[in-house]
Structure formats: structure tokens, C-alpha cells
Write a protein that holds these residues in place. Structure first.
Motif, mmCIF file in Angstrom:
data_model
loop_
_atom_site.group_PDB
_atom_site.id
_atom_site.type_symbol
_atom_site.label_atom_id
_atom_site.label_comp_id
_atom_site.label_asym_id
_atom_site.label_seq_id
_atom_site.Cartn_x
_atom_site.Cartn_y
_atom_site.Cartn_z
ATOM 1 N N THR A 50 -38.687 -41.102 -21.314
ATOM 2 C CA THR A 50 -40.019 -40.494 -21.209
ATOM 3 C C THR A 50 -39.984 -38.967 -21.161
ATOM 4 O OG1 THR A 50 -39.960 -40.634 -18.788
ATOM 5 C CG2 THR A 50 -40.906 -42.502 -19.974
ATOM 6 N N MET A 53 -42.596 -36.609 -22.728
ATOM 7 C CA MET A 53 -43.882 -36.310 -22.091
ATOM 8 C C MET A 53 -43.856 -34.947 -21.400
ATOM 9 S SD MET A 53 -45.080 -39.934 -20.493
ATOM 10 C CE MET A 53 -45.678 -41.247 -21.574
ATOM 11 N N THR A 54 -42.660 -34.453 -21.118
ATOM 12 C CA THR A 54 -42.508 -33.141 -20.487
ATOM 13 C C THR A 54 -42.126 -32.091 -21.526
ATOM 14 O OG1 THR A 54 -41.686 -34.264 -18.506
ATOM 15 C CG2 THR A 54 -41.350 -31.887 -18.635
ATOM 16 N N HIS A 56 -41.943 -31.688 -25.392
ATOM 17 C CA HIS A 56 -42.478 -32.446 -26.530
ATOM 18 C C HIS A 56 -41.483 -32.586 -27.682
ATOM 19 C CE1 HIS A 56 -43.456 -28.248 -27.677
ATOM 20 N NE2 HIS A 56 -43.210 -28.679 -28.907
ATOM 21 N N GLY A 241 -43.704 -40.267 -15.713
ATOM 22 C CA GLY A 241 -43.764 -41.174 -16.860
ATOM 23 C C GLY A 241 -42.915 -42.410 -16.631
ATOM 24 N N ARG A 315 -50.887 -40.044 -21.762
ATOM 25 C CA ARG A 315 -50.273 -39.073 -20.851
ATOM 26 C C ARG A 315 -51.205 -38.665 -19.703
ATOM 27 N NH1 ARG A 315 -49.098 -33.996 -19.457
ATOM 28 N NH2 ARG A 315 -46.914 -33.393 -19.136
ATOM 29 N N LEU A 317 -50.805 -38.928 -16.405
ATOM 30 C CA LEU A 317 -49.733 -39.286 -15.485
ATOM 31 C C LEU A 317 -50.153 -39.165 -14.025
ATOM 32 C CD1 LEU A 317 -46.775 -37.503 -17.313
ATOM 33 C CD2 LEU A 317 -47.579 -39.862 -17.573
#
Length: 432
Positions: A50, A53-54, A56, A241, A315, A317
Motif C-alpha cells: 500500500t 497511497m503515500t 504515488h 492503508g 484513499r 484513510l
């Protein structure tokens, strides 16, 4: 082992690579392994779960990484060629193990393994030894070749030097993923002078060692590793995530066990819900399949599964606060009760995540059951453990940092259309 069936390709195959510039394949065996369906499946499994998600750009795959580990291993063996302690007959074995070391990884590896109690290393073993294209290719070398490859990856092979090239404190695996992960996440922490390290690597009787003149390049490598774990691999947003991902798997499994009628039946997961997943079942799973289910489960009747999938796909989160278990555990029963009053199931919406629960691989100078420490070859020819010579490494070696985060859906707690007073109590308790 008997004489290898495979020879050299008539023309070298080359992969363009952003980290190593080029990956060269000269052996028919390696080219055949790359072409197997089990290895090609790694194109559909991300290297960093994941983390995209931080950061890209972190969309690279286990396929990329496995080729990179193979390439670094090939360069190490070029340095070792003709030197004492290195047996050239083990070259193809070492390259095959390097290429296949991650072939058993599944979708979002660690979250999947945690919920369904599986182990990617055991799947790797089954892929190498089972009824697969990989096994067929390896068996063409000799009947005992697949077992030898599996033994290297499992660190049980008789020649520990071969194992240490793939799995030690300074191995081809780490040297690739640190640089590759740094490149695709866009951070600078994972960069170190790999060319220098390769030049000063030497084969010893049961391990790879480093000439003392290369100590500063190794210090840089150790520090890069340390920084990458805390700045990238343990990033709190990535962990959010992972938390939601794990809870989706948990909810789907729980619903299945309760007899819930899925609007979109998770056929690919049924055998894993039952704890009976076969190798064929496992090989049919990849992240494309997993994300397909997450996408369509946004329409499920079950509110928790639907919400978690919406959050993951879009996203949305969980937020987090620092969590000190010694101070906070007194509040824990109260928090759980307040979450229930706010119509939030604390099993899914109030989650403590500890970095110590993650596979953190800090440098340990020779602890039992750990990978071999890094040894320097001193000018007199004797070996000396790295942290005894390096003040930098000694300062951080064996010191395990941990932190704890408490994850929860802040957006829901800030929506005061329902349970206004309860949500305020929760926010006050969490200090958000």
C-alpha cells in the motif's frame, strides 16, 4: 547434481532498467524461468503493497525487483569468478535462487498472510517443488536441482556462501530493494555506492565478506537501510492503508463464516476462507483480482465491508494519533464502549498498529538465528565484525525502535449529525 541441460543463448537478452540501467540474460535457464507463468504473475504483485497511497510512484512490482536481484547477483559472481572459495559449478544455482526468491509472494503480501495465516516462503517452496512451469524448467537441469534452489532460498543449503549472496546482512536482495524503492518513491535515503561495495566483496569459506577499505561504503548502505525503514516502510499513512486492507480481508472472511450472501461472491477467496487454499488457488490470486473484488464490494449490503472498500479504493484513510500502550490501555475499554455507542465496531474502526509488528530488518551484529553479520577482511587477512570497526554502525546496531499508532475514522467522528455527544467524548479522549 548432473551437468546442466541448458546452455547459453545465441544472443543476449537485455531488459532496460531504471535502477541498474540494463539487466543482462545470457543463460537459457534464466530466460526460461522468466518466461514461466508463475514468474510472470509477479508483474501483478506490487513490491511495496500500500506504499503507493503515500508515495504515488511506488507502483513497481515483484517482477522488477526479482530481475534486479538476479542482476546484482550476476555482478557479484563476476567479481567472484576465479577466486578461492567460489565454485563456478554453483553459478546457475545461485542465479536461479536469486531470480526466484520472491516468486511465492501474494497480493498485498503481509496483510494477506496475516489474515489467512499463510507464508510466502512456503508458497515459494511449493512453486519450486510442485507441479509448475518453474519446476519443469528447473528439473530439466537435473532431478535434484529444484530442491537445491529451494534449499538456498530457505537458507538450508550446505554451502553457506551461496546462501549469503541471496540472504545475509549485505545481500543482493537488500541492495536491489533499497535502491529500487528509493527510486520509485522519489526519496534520497536508499542511495549508496553499490558499485564500490561490489568491487570490495570477496567470497570466504561460508559467507561474503568486505575488504576493510570498503567500510565507508558499507556504512552508507547501513544508514540507507535504517532511513528507508523509518521514512518509507514504516510511514504512518502507508500503515493506515495496510490497516484498512487487513480489515477488508478480515470482514470478508467473517461474513463468509457467518453465512452472509455476498452480492458479488468472492470465488477466488473461498478456499482461503476455509483455510484450504491450494497452490493453484494461490497462483490465481494477484492484486488485479484483489482490487476487482474491493471495487465491486463497494456495492455490498454489509455496511462495514462496503465502507472499508470505499475507503481503500478512494484513499479515504484512517487518521492516527501516537499511542503509548502504558498510558492508553486504561482508556481502552472506555474507548471501545464509546465507539460502539457511536455505531462503530471497534474491531474494525479502532486499531492499534505497532512498527514492531512489521518485518523491520535492522542491523544485528550476529544475534542467534539472525542472518550472518557483515565481516570486514582486515589487512592481515583476519575477519572482524563491522560494528567493532565502525563507530557509525556500532551506534545504531541492534537498537530496535518501535512506535505505536492508534488508527480511527476521524471523518466519521467529526460528522455530528448522529451521536454528537458520544463523538465529542471520543475526540476529547483522543485529543483530536
Amino acid at each position: 547434481m548432473t551437468k546442466p541441460y541448458y546452455g547459453q543463448l545465441e544472443e543476449e537478452k537485455v531488459f532496460k532498467d531504471p535502477v541498474h540501467r540494463y539487466i543482462h540474460v545470457r543463460d537459457e535457464l534464466i530466460w526460461a524461468l522468466i518466461g514461466t507463468k508463475e514468474f510472470q504473475r509477479l508483474r501483478r504483485v506490487r513490491q511495496l503493497g500500500t506504499t503507493y497511497m503515500t508515495f504515488h510512484g511506488a507502483e513497481h512490482t515483484r517482477f522488477n525487483h526479482s530481475l534486479g536481484v538476479y542482476e546484482i547477483t550476476k555482478r557479484i559472481l563476476d567479481v567472484f569468478h576465479g577466486r578461492p572459495h567460489w565454485n563456478e559449478h554453483e553459478r546457475l544455482l545461485t542465479l536461479s535462487a536469486a531470480l526466484l526468491h520472491d516468486v511465492g509472494h501474494g497480493p498485498f503480501s503481509h496483510s494477506f498472510e496475516k489474515v489467512f495465516d499463510t507464508d510466502h516462503e512456503e508458497w515459494t517452496r511449493q512453486i519450486i517443488l510442485g507441479d509448475t512451469e518453474v519446476n519443469e524448467v528447473l528439473t530439466n537441469v537435473s532431478p535434484d536441482f529444484p530442491q537445491a534452489v529451494a534449499d538456498v532460498i530457505e537458507k538450508t543449503y550446505s554451502n553457506k556462501l551461496v546462501t549469503s549472496i541471496i540472504s545475509s546482512q549485505i545481500d543482493a536482495d537488500r541492495m536491489d530493494y533499497l535502491q529500487r524503492d528509493a527510486y520509485y518513491t522519489g526519496v534520497s535515503y536508499g542511495h549508496f555506492d553499490m558499485e564500490r561495495i561490489l568491487r570490495v566483496m570477496r567470497p570466504m569459506e561460508d559467507q561474503v565478506a568486505i575488504k576493510q577499505s570498503g567500510m565507508h561504503a558499507v556504512e552508507d548502505y547501513i544508514m540507507s537501510r535504517y532511513q528507508m525503514y523509518w521514512q518509507v516502510y514504516f510511514h504512518p499513512v502507508t500503515r493506515s492503508g495496510e490497516v484498512i486492507l487487513s480489515k477488508i480481508f478480515m470482514r470478508a472472511k467473517e461474513l463468509y463464516e457467518q453465512g452472509y450472501e455476498f452480492k458479488h461472491k468472492p470465488h477466488h477467496f473461498y478456499s482461503f476462507f476455509d483455510g484450504k487454499g491450494s497452490l493453484d488457488d494461490y497462483l490465481r490470486l494477484d492484486e488485479a483480482i484483489t482490487l476487482y473484488y474491493f471495487q465491486i464490494w463497494q456495492e455490498e449490503e454489509d455496511r462495514i465491508l462496503r465502507d472499508l472498500c470505499v475507503r481503500f479504493c478512494n484513499r479515504k484513510l484512517f487518521k492516527y494519533v501516537e499511542f503509548n500502550p502504558n498510558l492508553r490501555m486504561n482508556d481502552w475499554p472506555l474507548l471501545q464502549d464509546l465507539f460502539r455507542q457511536a455505531d462503530l465496531n471497534p474491531d474494525y474502526y479502532l486499531v492499534v498498529d505497532s512498527s514492531s509488528d512489521l518485518p523491520y530488518d535492522f542491523y544485528r551484529p550476529g544475534e542467534e538465528e539472525e542472518r550472518l553479520p557483515i565481516h570486514l577482511i582486515m589487512p592481515n587477512g583476519k575477519l572482524r565484525e563491522l560494528s567493532r570497526e565502525s563507530d557509525v554502525v556500532e551506534a545504531i546496531s541492534g537498537k530496535k525502535r518501535t512506535d505505536h499508532k492508534l488508527y480511527f475514522p476521524l471523518d466519521y467522528l467529526e460528522d455530528e449529525r448522529e451521536h454528537k455527544e458520544v463523538k465529542k467524548k471520543i475526540r476529547d479522549l483522543l485529543n483530536v
